[in-house]
Each structure stands twice: as structure tokens, then as C-alpha cells.
Design an enzyme around this catalytic site. Structure first.
Site, short mmCIF file in Angstrom:
data_model
loop_
_atom_site.label_atom_id
_atom_site.label_comp_id
_atom_site.label_asym_id
_atom_site.label_seq_id
_atom_site.Cartn_x
_atom_site.Cartn_y
_atom_site.Cartn_z
N ASP A 39 0.85 -1.18 0.00
CA ASP A 39 0.00 0.00 0.00
C ASP A 39 0.89 1.24 0.00
O ASP A 39 2.09 1.16 0.30
CB ASP A 39 -0.96 0.01 1.19
CG ASP A 39 -0.24 0.03 2.53
OD1 ASP A 39 0.72 -0.74 2.71
OD2 ASP A 39 -0.64 0.83 3.42
N GLU A 64 -0.13 -0.97 5.83
CA GLU A 64 0.96 -0.47 6.66
C GLU A 64 0.89 1.03 6.85
O GLU A 64 1.16 1.56 7.94
CB GLU A 64 2.31 -0.85 6.04
CG GLU A 64 3.51 -0.61 6.96
CD GLU A 64 4.06 0.81 6.87
OE1 GLU A 64 4.83 1.20 7.77
OE2 GLU A 64 3.72 1.53 5.91
#
Length: 468
Positions: free
Chosen positions: A118, A183
Site C-alpha cells: 500500500d 501499513e
């Protein structure tokens, strides 16, 4: 005189001929454009975990990651980690965590590589020179959101396994992967997954490797510590709707005025003024007024800091708008250092801000929420994992690595350490000037390719660590 069979046996036992480093790295060189094309495809996916409207892209990114690992020959699973509660009371499926296994030889060490795919938000109008979701090669630098944080390092690890497989060379260790997609917003769901799989997925893991960080300078580095992070929302709510400043200005207690008051000098006065000294960092990242000359690294690695990131609800578009916002939300964070407990920090910050707000005798409402509470992480740089890292860096780059801490936060490192009890190393390949979280993020071709070679060498060096 030693016969040929004895010589071969001796060479294999000592590891001299069993590590075909030149052959492995030559494969990397000859497949550079192919590796970059894969990165290009990954960069094109807007896997922004903070934007719920991009959640389909994030799910697609996890599917692409799983598929790439399958193509390389891994035993892959996509683990459901539940849902995410949204502010409006609804819920949204979290992206599945991708796990993979390569090899199950009980006589070998087993390493687990952690990474994330991400990214932080990015728009060209924010000041990017190129489209953030179109990988652009300029003077050997590969620009794109997520290039350095963390898509290229994740791919470099996958390429490492891919190279061994392509050349039919046995991996010197068993390799596992755990790749997440949240994250950048606090690794939602991953802590519970690690606890749940402590005695299954992690049972045979010896070491955990994280490559979600960067070098301090142009010299390769090994990272042995990171700061934690407590991220807060401070919401001040007043009138039922926005008000005309000409009609109501001066007659109401404005939420924005309340907010600025509690986040002003009183909060920041507790921290020393920071000034930049490093010529390298001054030319690339910072304003020349930020960090003390002597204390540059201490402020980056060892001291807690407060940063105010933005105010939601305030008018920030071009032009003018004479309005008093009915509700504003400040976003700020405090970087943690060892011995700071996020739960204690949350109480201290909440109590302090409410006490300042109470002195204003405002009719408005204040609500403080800590949305991220990540602990700092610290490892022993004398551990054999770091000795293996030094050997790998010397093999690839012919220099001794810097041993550094990182000013940023990798929330899951402390969870890995506390839950699994495994030893961890952070092995970065990103450059100090890659612009993580900033405009024009990039990774250089050099770091991407040589970083892959570093990972190849590192697996060999880890395989030489004696079992106790």
C-alpha cells in the site's frame, strides 16, 4: 595428494563453490528491464490504503502480489484479516494479507520477509513533476508513488527467489513472505493475524527481515532501531453549520481559534528548536532551519518529536471564502523512542489538551482520539543477523555498511518481536533522497538492481549462521 572428489566435497562443505554469486547476479543484470517493467505495473495501481474509495485498487494490488509469488513457484495463501470500521458506522473489508513459502528443508534456516504494497496518497497537483502512478525513468531514477516505499524492495525480494529458481539453484535457506496492504494506516488486522499464527506460520521461522527503510547516505546501511508513532485527531465542534464571518465574526467562539490555541506554542514549547546541519539532507529534504548541527542524528533517532500535519474542515482551496468552519480537526503525531508507552502518551496528551481547552471556557466541544499507537523498536546490532548483513554488503558494494536507526516508524516490527520472539533485521535498499511520503518519490535503477543482488548475497550469508 587430494583427489577431485575430496576437493569438491571440501569446497561444498566450506561453501566456496556452492554459492554461485556471479551467475546469480549476471541474471539480475540481464533481466533488469523485465524487473523494471514489473515495478511499472505495480506502480500503476493506486493502492492508497488511507482512501476507502481506492479499496478495490488495494484488493487488486494484493491479488497481483499473490499471483507474482505463485508464478515464482511459492505456496501462497491469502489470509482474511477482517473488516475496518469506518467513521460513519459502516465497515469495509480489509485487504487480505499475502503469505508465501519457498522450501521446507528442516536442515536449513528459515527467514520470513515482511513488506507492504500500500502507498501514501499522491496527486500530480500536489507538486509532482510526473504522474505519480506512472513509473517514469529520468536519469536512472524511477519515479512513482510507492517506488521506494515499499514496492521495489518487495519486488527485489521476490526477484531474489525468482533468480535462484530460474537458474535451478537451491535456495540456501527456506524463505517465507508476509505482505500486507495497510501499513501506511497502521497495519489494521495484522497484529491479530500474527498472534493467531504464532505457532503455525511463524513456528519454524528463525529470523524476520524488513526492508521498509532507507540508507542514511550514499553508503549502504543496516538499520537496528526505529521510533514509534502516536497519531492524534483533535476535533473541535461548535455551531451546527458554517457561519458568515461578517455576521458572526467576533460574536461566537470560533472552533478554529480554539483549535489553534490548544495546538500552538504551549504544545510545541516542550520541544527544542530543530536546525539542519547535514549538507546532504539540507539539499534534498529539509529547510535549513530544522536540525541542530551536533544533534542531527540524535534528533532523528533518539528524541521524541511533535509534528502537526494538517487541519481538516478548514478552507484550503484557491480563492477566498469568508466562512467560520463549524467543525475542524487537527491531525498531529508524536514520534516515540524506547521506554515510551503509547497508552501513557495517549493519556498525557488527552489530559493536557483538555486542560488547556478548559481554560478557554469555550462552549465548543473538544474530542481527542489516538488513531495510531505504534511502539518503537530496537535490535542488537551485534547479532549474527547483522554480521551476515555486513558480509553481504561487503560482497556486493565492497564497503562496510553504516549501522543506523530510523527516524520513521514501522509499526509491525515491535509486534513481530514481542509476539514471535524472533530476531529481526532491517535491511534497506532505498536511497536517502528517495522522498518517501513526499512528492516525486523514486528509487534509482542502481539501488533496485544492486539491492536485489544484496538480498541474494544475504540469503547465503544467513545460511552460514550456525544453529545452536
Amino acid at each position: 595428494m587430494m583427489n577431485s572428489i575430496t576437493l569438491v566435497c571440501l569446497l561444498l562443505c566450506t561453501g566456496v563453490s556452492s554459492f554461485r554469486f556471479e551467475e546469480l547476479t549476471q541474471y539480475v543484470n540481464s533481466h533488469e528491464e523485465e524487473f523494471i517493467e514489473t515495478l511499472r505495473q505495480w506502480i500503476a495501481v493506486e493502492s492508497d490504503s488511507s482512501d476507502v474509495t481506492k479499496r478495490p485498487d488495494l484488493h487488486r494490488m494484493m491479488d497481483m502480489t499473490a499471483e507474482k509469488l505463485r508464478l515464482v513457484g511459492g505456496s501462497v495463501e491469502m489470509v482474511d484479516v477482517g473488516t475496518q470500521a469506518l467513521p460513519n458506522g459502516s465497515s469495509l473489508a480489509l485487504p487480505k494479507v499475502v503469505t508465501a513459502r519457498f522450501g521446507e528443508d528442516p536442515s536449513k534456516r528459515t527467514v520470513c520477509v515482511y513488506g507492504h504494497v500500500d502507498v501514501q496518497p499522491a496527486k500530480k497537483e500536489d507538486g509532482w513533476a510526473t504522474d505519480p502512478y506512472e513509473l517514469t525513468d529520468i536519469d536512472g531514477n524511477l519515479y512513482g508513488r510507492g517506488a521506494s516505499d515499499n514496492k521495489a524492495p518487495v519486488l527485489a525480494w521476490i526477484h531474489t527467489v525468482e533468480v535462484y529458481k530460474a537458474l535451478n539453484i537451491d535456495l540456501p535457506v527456506n524463505v517465507k513472505f508476509i505482505i500486507e496492504g495497510m501499513e501506511e494506516t497502521g497495519s489494521n488486522g495484522l497484529d491479530d493475524m500474527i498472534v493467531a499464527q504464532k505457532d503455525s506460520f511463524f513456528s519454524d521461522v528463525d529470523y524476520i527481515i524488513i526492508s521498509d527503510c532507507v540508507w542514511l547516505s550514499r553508503r549502504p546501511a543496516l538499520t537496528y532501531g526505529t521510533r514509534g508513532n502516536c497519531y492524534f485527531f483533535a476535533e473541535v465542534e461548535g455551531p451546527k453549520k458554517d457561519l458568515h464571518s461578517g455576521v458572526y465574526g467576533g460574536t461566537v467562539m470560533e472552533p478554529m481559534t480554539d483549535l489553534i490555541s490548544i495546538l500552538g506554542a504551549d504544545l510545541l514549547r516542550q520541544l527544542k528548536t530543530l536546525h539542519i546541519s547535514s549538507e546532504t539532507h539540507g539539499n534534498t529534504c529539509f529547510s535549513p532551519s530544522w536540525l541542530h548541527q551536533v544533534d542531527l542524528l540524535a534528533h532523528r533517532w533518539r528524541h521524541p518529536t511533535v509534528s502537526i500535519h494538517g487541519i481538516e474542515g478548514a478552507f484550503s482551496s484557491p480563492g477566498t471564502k469568508t466562512v467560520i468552519p463549524a467543525k475542524v480537526i487537527a491531525k498531529f503525531s508524536i514520534r516515540q523512542v524506547p521506554n515510551m508507552d503509547p497508552a501513557v502518551v495517549e493519556k498525557q496528551v488527552t489530559d493536557y489538551l483538555h486542560s488547556v481547552f478548559a481554560k478557554r471556557k469555550s462552549p465548543n466541544k473538544l474530542n481527542i482520539t489516538m488513531v495510531i499507537g505504534a511502539k518503537p523498536w530496537l535490535a542488537d546490532p551485534k547479532h549474527p543477523l547483522y554480521e551476515a548483513g555486513k558480509a553481504a554488503v561487503k560482497r556486493v558494494f565492497a564497503v562496510e555498511p553504516d549501522l543506523i536507526r530510523e527516524g520513521g516508524t514501522i509499526p509491525i516490527a515491535r509486534t513481530f518481536q514481542d509476539v514471535t520472539g524472533k530476531s529481526i533485521i532491517m535491511l534497506p535498499i532505498g536511497g536517502f533522497d528517495d522522498g518517501l511520503h513526499s512528492q516525486n518519490e523514486k528509487i534509482s535503477r542502481y539501488n533496485y538492481m544492486e539491492g536485489t543482488k544484496l538480498f541474494i548475497a544475504y540469503l547465503h550469508e544467513v545460511s552460514q549462521i550456525k544453529k545452536y
